[in-house]
Design a protein around this motif. Structure first.
Motif, PDB file in Angstrom:
ATOM      1  N   LYS A 243       0.844  -1.190   0.000  1.00  0.00           N
ATOM      2  CA  LYS A 243       0.000   0.000   0.000  1.00  0.00           C
ATOM      3  C   LYS A 243       0.882   1.244   0.000  1.00  0.00           C
ATOM      4  O   LYS A 243       1.947   1.262   0.620  1.00  0.00           O
ATOM      5  N   LYS A 244       0.417   2.283  -0.684  1.00  0.00           N
ATOM      6  CA  LYS A 244       1.176   3.525  -0.807  1.00  0.00           C
ATOM      7  C   LYS A 244       1.375   4.156   0.566  1.00  0.00           C
ATOM      8  O   LYS A 244       0.453   4.209   1.394  1.00  0.00           O
ATOM      9  N   SER A 245       2.602   4.623   0.829  1.00  0.00           N
ATOM     10  CA  SER A 245       2.911   5.307   2.086  1.00  0.00           C
ATOM     11  C   SER A 245       3.881   6.443   1.764  1.00  0.00           C
ATOM     12  O   SER A 245       5.098   6.247   1.747  1.00  0.00           O
ATOM     13  N   GLY A 246       3.336   7.623   1.464  1.00  0.00           N
ATOM     14  CA  GLY A 246       4.170   8.730   1.019  1.00  0.00           C
ATOM     15  C   GLY A 246       4.746   8.414  -0.346  1.00  0.00           C
ATOM     16  O   GLY A 246       4.030   8.028  -1.266  1.00  0.00           O
ATOM     17  N   SER A 247       6.065   8.552  -0.473  1.00  0.00           N
ATOM     18  CA  SER A 247       6.712   8.221  -1.750  1.00  0.00           C
ATOM     19  C   SER A 247       7.086   6.746  -1.830  1.00  0.00           C
ATOM     20  O   SER A 247       7.563   6.278  -2.866  1.00  0.00           O
ATOM     21  N   ASN A 248       6.867   6.007  -0.738  1.00  0.00           N
ATOM     22  CA  ASN A 248       7.216   4.589  -0.675  1.00  0.00           C
ATOM     23  C   ASN A 248       5.969   3.717  -0.617  1.00  0.00           C
ATOM     24  O   ASN A 248       4.836   4.207  -0.674  1.00  0.00           O
TER      25      ASN A 248
ATOM     26  N   ASP B 211       5.908 -13.257  11.167  1.00  0.00           N
ATOM     27  CA  ASP B 211       4.505 -12.939  11.424  1.00  0.00           C
ATOM     28  C   ASP B 211       4.429 -11.586  12.121  1.00  0.00           C
ATOM     29  O   ASP B 211       5.094 -11.369  13.144  1.00  0.00           O
ATOM     30  N   GLU B 212       3.633 -10.677  11.581  1.00  0.00           N
ATOM     31  CA  GLU B 212       3.465  -9.369  12.206  1.00  0.00           C
ATOM     32  C   GLU B 212       2.085  -8.813  11.869  1.00  0.00           C
ATOM     33  O   GLU B 212       1.486  -9.173  10.847  1.00  0.00           O
ATOM     34  N   LYS B 213       1.601  -7.953  12.723  1.00  0.00           N
ATOM     35  CA  LYS B 213       0.297  -7.333  12.498  1.00  0.00           C
ATOM     36  C   LYS B 213       0.438  -5.906  11.969  1.00  0.00           C
ATOM     37  O   LYS B 213      -0.447  -5.398  11.289  1.00  0.00           O
ATOM     38  N   THR B 214       1.543  -5.241  12.331  1.00  0.00           N
ATOM     39  CA  THR B 214       1.791  -3.879  11.859  1.00  0.00           C
ATOM     40  C   THR B 214       2.822  -3.915  10.742  1.00  0.00           C
ATOM     41  O   THR B 214       3.916  -4.454  10.941  1.00  0.00           O
ATOM     42  N   PRO B 215       2.496  -3.367   9.569  1.00  0.00           N
ATOM     43  CA  PRO B 215       3.428  -3.439   8.431  1.00  0.00           C
ATOM     44  C   PRO B 215       4.769  -2.775   8.737  1.00  0.00           C
ATOM     45  O   PRO B 215       4.814  -1.640   9.210  1.00  0.00           O
ATOM     46  N   SER B 216       5.850  -3.498   8.476  1.00  0.00           N
ATOM     47  CA  SER B 216       7.185  -2.929   8.665  1.00  0.00           C
ATOM     48  C   SER B 216       8.052  -3.145   7.426  1.00  0.00           C
ATOM     49  O   SER B 216       9.235  -2.854   7.436  1.00  0.00           O
ATOM     50  N   PHE B 217       7.440  -3.684   6.372  1.00  0.00           N
ATOM     51  CA  PHE B 217       8.169  -3.962   5.131  1.00  0.00           C
ATOM     52  C   PHE B 217       8.012  -2.757   4.212  1.00  0.00           C
ATOM     53  O   PHE B 217       6.895  -2.392   3.845  1.00  0.00           O
ATOM     54  N   MET B 218       9.132  -2.121   3.858  1.00  0.00           N
ATOM     55  CA  MET B 218       9.080  -0.877   3.083  1.00  0.00           C
ATOM     56  C   MET B 218       9.775  -1.051   1.732  1.00  0.00           C
ATOM     57  O   MET B 218      10.828  -1.685   1.637  1.00  0.00           O
ATOM     58  N   VAL B 219       9.166  -0.482   0.703  1.00  0.00           N
ATOM     59  CA  VAL B 219       9.724  -0.523  -0.655  1.00  0.00           C
ATOM     60  C   VAL B 219       9.871   0.901  -1.173  1.00  0.00           C
ATOM     61  O   VAL B 219       8.941   1.705  -1.076  1.00  0.00           O
TER      62      VAL B 219
ATOM     63  N   LYS C  18      15.500   4.409   5.674  1.00  0.00           N
ATOM     64  CA  LYS C  18      15.308   4.467   7.121  1.00  0.00           C
ATOM     65  C   LYS C  18      13.851   4.181   7.474  1.00  0.00           C
ATOM     66  O   LYS C  18      12.938   4.509   6.719  1.00  0.00           O
ATOM     67  N   LYS C  19      13.668   3.564   8.649  1.00  0.00           N
ATOM     68  CA  LYS C  19      12.300   3.253   9.094  1.00  0.00           C
ATOM     69  C   LYS C  19      11.531   4.541   9.385  1.00  0.00           C
ATOM     70  O   LYS C  19      10.349   4.655   9.119  1.00  0.00           O
ATOM     71  N   TYR C  20      12.234   5.516   9.961  1.00  0.00           N
ATOM     72  CA  TYR C  20      11.575   6.776  10.319  1.00  0.00           C
ATOM     73  C   TYR C  20      12.249   7.934   9.581  1.00  0.00           C
ATOM     74  O   TYR C  20      13.448   7.913   9.318  1.00  0.00           O
TER      75      TYR C  20
END
Length: 644
Positions: A27-32, A41-49, A560-562
């Motif tokens: 899903k789109k998240s800003g420019s990423n 296994d995770e409930k909160t998305p932490s995979f960034m492209v 970076k994550k943040y």
């Protein structure tokens, strides 16, 4: 070897967000883009492209990389296999770099590629014969439907049919331009000695194509459909340049993603065992197909999971065959369970008689740990005979001795003690003896353990600080290495224009400095090599590295994550970034690093001085070196505007 031009074309054509979207819902998240990690296994998305940088980072597992390394991680492919996967997806023709190969290597490479092409042609031919001819429908399709195999599964596994005519495929291949030699090597055609007239190996059989880990057709298994005592029920392709039966598992190409997901692999013997179980919901299943289990096959599974459940027919031959397989799996540091079917049943027949839920329940209830399994089997043979029981205990302890993990060994000894009602002390004594024998049999040379030297807290802090500065320097070069800066070290001097990479490399080279961390130094030496070749090798260069650890490091610095929120600027709060203070940050990190290295040199010289085992001439030399280094350190601190 795939040519550099082809690799460059793959990287420039393949879009990381497109490829990853085949496996993950992004899903789109800003420019990423963001999504759930495919590795944990995770409930909160932490995979960034990042489409702009063409990289990805999984902040849950710590993994990251480019489009090729994602396929390597997701599909457990090698680097060349991942490149070929992407080339196929984007219709890029693979060019081999033949300049580095000898004439014999070139010939071998061409021969292998011809065998691969012929196998694909044969696979398509056999499928067409099955679906598009009256004979194929009447005989082949009818057979699969009698075995309750659905059409979608027939197509998924690319099952086929070879017609009754003696040379149907051989004639077809000749018309396609394939020569006798390549047909003979593949085993698809058989030629009598001195004759150019060949006949089909798989005539009048249904065909099971055998795929490589990455999906290329390597060979075939063929089953005859008529009862004929003089003809083998199953015929397999012979060994060739591309097909080595001891290194292949039937169904692995289809099962691999399910093996990863379930973290377990079911191992059976035959083609139909795999297909029937797969159709009925057990998709993490493979077969050794026509060969005893080999170390190479076990290692293929280990690429995907550490857990194997071996499925065997309930007859005595199947039970005895399982013992050798168990020990081989244990030697490869894997966990093994065994499942026996009721007498007269095999995985294929059992799957066809039961629903998916019934099969799953049976597997869960009847999969036994190897100790419980061996005990149940062997106790029946002892008939209360104490000598036979002693042999049974030794057999089981022999299997435990193959396990390398000490905690697992102890757990199994305790379990064995409980089941067989024998003291742990006796079992540990026997285990120690057998373990020692195993060590001596593997390696007759004496192995000495290396004593570990304790590191004091102060030493650890010093080491960590040096590592951190070296990492900071690399981050600057990878993230902003090609950025131009105006820099000077004394306010009165005129600033000069340079790039971040050129400034750092120049300043470190003038004092003949390289990094202390081997991994960091590998990257630094590649950057230096780039300058010598008029290249500024930044993060974009290293994310395409063949070495996964370098790719992951580079991605970690670029993504970076943040990040600083735009809301700060809206509130008129401005947080300076690395890029905005690039010249100052470059100068600071160079001076800080030089100061640390000088302090290290001083410390080593002082240690040598205090040892007492030096000549008067060397003592005087050390004093002079320390004085010189102290002067340099004061100059650096002055440039840093620090008071000493």
């Amino acid at each position: 070897m795939i040519s550099k031009e082809t690799i460059d074309k793959i990287f420039s054509t393949a879009r990381v967000e497109e490829v990853i979207s085949d496996f993950i819902n992004l899903k789109k998240s800003g420019s990423n883009y963001k999504g759930l990690s495919p590795f944990v296994d995770e409930k909160t998305p932490s995979f960034m492209v990042s489409p702009s940088k063409q990289i990805w980072k999984d902040f849950s597992s710590g993994k990251g990389g480019n489009v090729v390394t994602f396929i390597m991680e997701q599909e457990h492919y090698t680097y060349p296999e991942a490149l070929r996967y992407l080339a196929k997806k984007y219709n890029i023709e693979i060019e081999e770099d033949s300049n580095e190969l000898s004439e014999s290597q070139k010939e071998l490479q061409l021969n292998k590629e011809s065998l691969y092409q012929l196998s694909e042609v044969a696979n398509e031919y056999f499928q067409n014969q099955l679906w598009k001819t009256e004979e194929g429908n009447t005989i082949g399709i009818s057979y699969f439907r009698e075995r309750s195999i659905r059409d979608d599964i027939i197509k998924q596994f690319q099952l086929g049919y070879s017609p009754k005519e003696w040379d149907s495929f051989t004639h077809f291949a000749f018309e396609k331009g394939y020569k006798k030699e390549i047909l003979e090597q593949s085993g698809l055609s058989i030629f009598k000695e001195g004759s150019d007239k060949g006949f089909d190996r798989f005539r009048e059989r249904v065909l099971f194509p055998i795929h490589s880990f990455s999906g290329r057709v390597l060979g075939f298994g063929g089953r005859i459909l008529q009862n004929n005592a003089k003809t083998a029920k199953y015929v397999n392709s012979p060994e060739s340049e591309i097909y080595h039966k001891s290194q292949v598992l039937y169904g692995l190409f289809h099962a691999k993603s399910f093996i990863i997901k379930e973290d377990n692999c079911y191992l059976v013997e035959g083609y139909m065992d795999v297909i029937s179980l797969y159709q009925n919901g057990i998709k993490n299943v493979v077969a050794s197909s026509g060969t005893s289990l080999t170390v190479e096959q076990i290692r293929l599974i280990k690429r995907l999971t550490n857990n194997i459940t071996v499925l065997y027919d309930g007859d005595q031959a199947g039970i005895k065959a399982s013992f050798r397989s168990i020990d081989m799996i244990l030697e490869q540091e894997m966990n093994v369970k065994v499942l026996l079917f009721p007498d007269g049943e095999d995985p294929d027949s059992f799957a066809r008689k039961h629903t998916a839920d019934e099969i799953e329940a049976f597997f869960k209830e009847n999969s036994k740990d190897f100790i419980q399994f061996k005990t149940d089997v062997l106790l029946k043979e002892t008939n209360g005979d104490p000598i036979k029981k002693a042999g049974l205990i030794r057999d089981i302890v022999g299997s435990i001795a193959l396990i390398k993990n000490l905690i697992q060994k102890e757990i199994y000894v305790k379990e064995c003690s409980r089941i067989l009602d024998i003291s742990e002390q006796v079992l540990f004594s026997e285990l120690a003896q057998l373990t020692q024998q195993n060590i001596h049999s593997r390696d007759r040379n004496t192995r000495k353990q290396v004593a570990l030297q304790p590191v004091t807290t102060s030493q650890q802090e010093e080491i960590d600080f040096t590592y951190k500065i070296e990492e900071d320097i690399l981050e600057l070069m990878l993230s902003y290495g090609d950025h131009e800066i105006l820099i000077n070290y004394v306010e009165e001097e005129e600033p000069y224009k340079t790039t971040v990479i050129e400034e750092i490399v120049h300043r470190l080279k003038e004092d003949d400095l390289q990094f202390t961390v081997d991994f960091y130094n590998r990257i630094y030496l590649e950057i230096m090599e780039g300058i010598e070749n008029n290249q500024l090798r930044t993060g974009e260069y290293f994310v395409k590295s063949k070495e996964v650890d370098i790719t992951e490091f580079a991605v970690g610095k670029l993504l970076k994550k943040y990040s600083i929120s735009n809301n700060w600027e809206l509130k008129e709060i401005y947080v300076p970034t690395l890029e905005q203070n690039l010249a100052k940050n470059t100068k600071d990190v160079i001076l800080k690093y030089k100061a640390i290295r000088i302090a290290e040199m001083n410390k080593n010289l002082a240690k040598e001085l205090s040892s007492g085992n030096i000549s008067e001439e060397r003592r005087l030399e050390i004093f002079n070196q320390i004085i010189t280094l102290d002067k340099l350190l004061k100059q650096i601190h002055k440039l840093e505007n620090r008071v000493i």
